[in-house]
Design a protein around this motif. Structure first.
Motif, PDB file in Angstrom:
ATOM      1  N   GLN A  29       0.656  -1.526   0.173  1.00 39.07           N
ATOM      2  CA  GLN A  29       0.279   0.096  -0.306  1.00 39.07           C
ATOM      3  C   GLN A  29       0.996   0.962  -0.226  1.00 39.07           C
ATOM      4  O   GLN A  29       0.607   2.212  -0.200  1.00 39.07           O
ATOM      5  CB  GLN A  29      -0.983   0.105   1.436  1.00 39.07           C
ATOM      6  CG  GLN A  29      -2.288   0.840   1.296  1.00 39.07           C
ATOM      7  CD  GLN A  29      -3.134   1.173   0.463  1.00 39.07           C
ATOM      8  OE1 GLN A  29      -3.382   0.066  -0.702  1.00 39.07           O
ATOM      9  NE2 GLN A  29      -3.339   2.280  -0.845  1.00 39.07           N
ATOM     10  N   ALA A  82       2.040   1.515  -3.694  1.00 36.44           N
ATOM     11  CA  ALA A  82       0.956   2.208  -4.412  1.00 36.44           C
ATOM     12  C   ALA A  82       0.612   4.425  -3.666  1.00 36.44           C
ATOM     13  O   ALA A  82       0.602   4.965  -5.046  1.00 36.44           O
ATOM     14  CB  ALA A  82      -0.289   1.330  -4.487  1.00 36.44           C
ATOM     15  N   THR A  88      -4.870   6.428 -10.772  1.00 32.97           N
ATOM     16  CA  THR A  88      -4.749   5.277 -10.157  1.00 32.97           C
ATOM     17  C   THR A  88      -3.948   4.400 -10.262  1.00 32.97           C
ATOM     18  O   THR A  88      -3.821   4.302 -12.457  1.00 32.97           O
ATOM     19  CB  THR A  88      -6.694   4.527 -10.146  1.00 32.97           C
ATOM     20  OG1 THR A  88      -7.714   5.374  -9.455  1.00 32.97           O
ATOM     21  CG2 THR A  88      -6.587   3.521  -9.443  1.00 32.97           C
ATOM     22  N   LYS A 107      -1.829   0.472  -9.690  1.00 26.22           N
ATOM     23  CA  LYS A 107      -2.264  -0.657  -8.274  1.00 26.22           C
ATOM     24  C   LYS A 107      -0.804  -1.222  -8.890  1.00 26.22           C
ATOM     25  O   LYS A 107      -0.248  -1.486  -9.872  1.00 26.22           O
ATOM     26  CB  LYS A 107      -3.166  -1.527  -9.279  1.00 26.22           C
ATOM     27  CG  LYS A 107      -3.244  -2.739  -8.585  1.00 26.22           C
ATOM     28  CD  LYS A 107      -4.562  -4.194  -9.698  1.00 26.22           C
ATOM     29  CE  LYS A 107      -4.555  -5.032  -8.707  1.00 26.22           C
ATOM     30  NZ  LYS A 107      -5.738  -6.063  -9.463  1.00 26.22           N
ATOM     31  N   ARG A 147       2.085  -4.065  -7.556  1.00 22.31           N
ATOM     32  CA  ARG A 147       2.466  -6.120  -6.324  1.00 22.31           C
ATOM     33  C   ARG A 147       3.579  -5.601  -6.401  1.00 22.31           C
ATOM     34  O   ARG A 147       4.508  -5.205  -6.403  1.00 22.31           O
ATOM     35  CB  ARG A 147       2.471  -6.990  -7.536  1.00 22.31           C
ATOM     36  CG  ARG A 147       2.125  -8.102  -7.003  1.00 22.31           C
ATOM     37  CD  ARG A 147       2.395  -9.796  -7.824  1.00 22.31           C
ATOM     38  NE  ARG A 147       0.930  -9.770  -8.728  1.00 22.31           N
ATOM     39  CZ  ARG A 147       0.966  -9.769  -9.678  1.00 22.31           C
ATOM     40  NH1 ARG A 147       2.069  -9.880 -10.706  1.00 22.31           N
ATOM     41  NH2 ARG A 147      -0.009 -10.002 -10.613  1.00 22.31           N
ATOM     42  N   GLU A 180      -1.226  -7.268  -3.054  1.00 20.19           N
ATOM     43  CA  GLU A 180      -0.972  -5.696  -3.853  1.00 20.19           C
ATOM     44  C   GLU A 180      -1.973  -5.248  -3.412  1.00 20.19           C
ATOM     45  O   GLU A 180      -3.228  -5.425  -2.267  1.00 20.19           O
ATOM     46  CB  GLU A 180      -2.142  -7.153  -4.827  1.00 20.19           C
ATOM     47  CG  GLU A 180      -1.451  -7.712  -6.600  1.00 20.19           C
ATOM     48  CD  GLU A 180      -2.788  -8.072  -7.275  1.00 20.19           C
ATOM     49  OE1 GLU A 180      -3.273  -7.423  -7.233  1.00 20.19           O
ATOM     50  OE2 GLU A 180      -1.900  -9.355  -8.091  1.00 20.19           O
ATOM     51  N   LYS A 221      -3.793  -1.054  -4.366  1.00 22.68           N
ATOM     52  CA  LYS A 221      -3.976   0.032  -5.122  1.00 22.68           C
ATOM     53  C   LYS A 221      -4.358   1.323  -4.643  1.00 22.68           C
ATOM     54  O   LYS A 221      -4.186   1.918  -3.477  1.00 22.68           O
ATOM     55  CB  LYS A 221      -5.928  -0.712  -5.303  1.00 22.68           C
ATOM     56  CG  LYS A 221      -5.819   0.724  -6.781  1.00 22.68           C
ATOM     57  CD  LYS A 221      -7.852  -0.427  -7.673  1.00 22.68           C
ATOM     58  CE  LYS A 221      -8.542  -0.120  -6.901  1.00 22.68           C
ATOM     59  NZ  LYS A 221     -10.060  -0.312  -7.100  1.00 22.68           N
ATOM     60  N   ASN A 229     -10.152   5.114  -2.652  1.00 22.70           N
ATOM     61  CA  ASN A 229     -10.561   4.150  -3.592  1.00 22.70           C
ATOM     62  C   ASN A 229     -11.623   3.899  -3.816  1.00 22.70           C
ATOM     63  O   ASN A 229     -12.404   3.659  -2.922  1.00 22.70           O
ATOM     64  CB  ASN A 229      -9.555   3.028  -4.003  1.00 22.70           C
ATOM     65  CG  ASN A 229      -7.687   3.368  -4.265  1.00 22.70           C
ATOM     66  OD1 ASN A 229      -8.042   4.281  -5.442  1.00 22.70           O
ATOM     67  ND2 ASN A 229      -7.185   2.208  -3.467  1.00 22.70           N
TER      68      ASN A 229
END
Length: 201
Positions: free
Chosen positions: A44, A47, A117, A119, A121, A140, A142, A201
């Protein structure tokens, strides 16, 4: 009596083994859950960093179009229809935070509030012996960042020739004057004109 004690001890030993094995399983399971949570938090963070990097780069790229729209008083049109980029900045920040970029999605057309946005991993797997398939399981996450134009403005045509000579911007408590013929460096004014921040999100 001695024989009875030996039989009791012999019967109790398998129970102790099962209890110890159960406790060890719980310890490893708690460890795996903790590791998974830590990896999720790391993903996170990656991201968030990637989304902010993309949004800041998008803001940096707005300068030429923004300034070109001023003389003919086309700023409102530009703000509603500009192209939003920025995604080329996202992979580096994801990588610096131990993750890979899976996707970066800017809006198809700009507005006063552009959302980008991403995303990602994480690079490290959970890899727990008590969770089947965790050898390849990676966290993962976003994140979405906003580039928001935060000002109102007025303009003046001092020479009455149809070309705007000066723009006055009110951005919260900040005031800014821009002469289209000699605008200040975009890096100086972009952080006043635009706010960049993360949103849910």
């Amino acid at each position: 009596m001695i024989g009875t004690h030996r039989r009791d001890a012999g019967q109790a030993f398998p129970i102790y083994v099962v209890m110890v094995a159960g406790l060890l399983f719980l310890v490893f399971a708690f460890f795996a859950v903790g590791k998974a949570a830590a990896l999720r938090n790391g993903a996170q963070g990656a991201a968030d960093a990637a989304a902010l990097a993309a949004a800041r780069q998008a803001r940096d790229e707005f300068g030429s179009g923004f300034y070109a729209s001023l003389p003919q008083d086309m700023l409102d049109v530009y703000l509603r229809t500009h192209t939003v980029g920025g995604c080329s900045a996202a992979p580096g920040l994801a990588s610096a935070n131990q993750a890979e970029l899976l996707s970066c999605t800017p809006p198809p057309m700009g507005s006063y509030e552009d959302r980008i946005t991403v995303k990602v991993r994480g690079n490290k797997p959970v890899d727990s012996s008590v969770i089947p398939g965790s050898e390849e399981k990676r966290a993962e996450a976003k994140a979405t960042a906003v580039v928001k134009f935060r000002c109102s403005w007025t303009s003046v045509d001092y020479n009455n020739d149809g070309t705007k000579d000066m723009f006055f911007f009110k951005c919260g408590k900040d005031f800014l004057e821009i002469a289209p013929a000699a605008p200040p460096p975009w890096s100086t004014v972009s952080r006043i004109l635009y706010d960049v921040h993360l949103v849910d999100n």
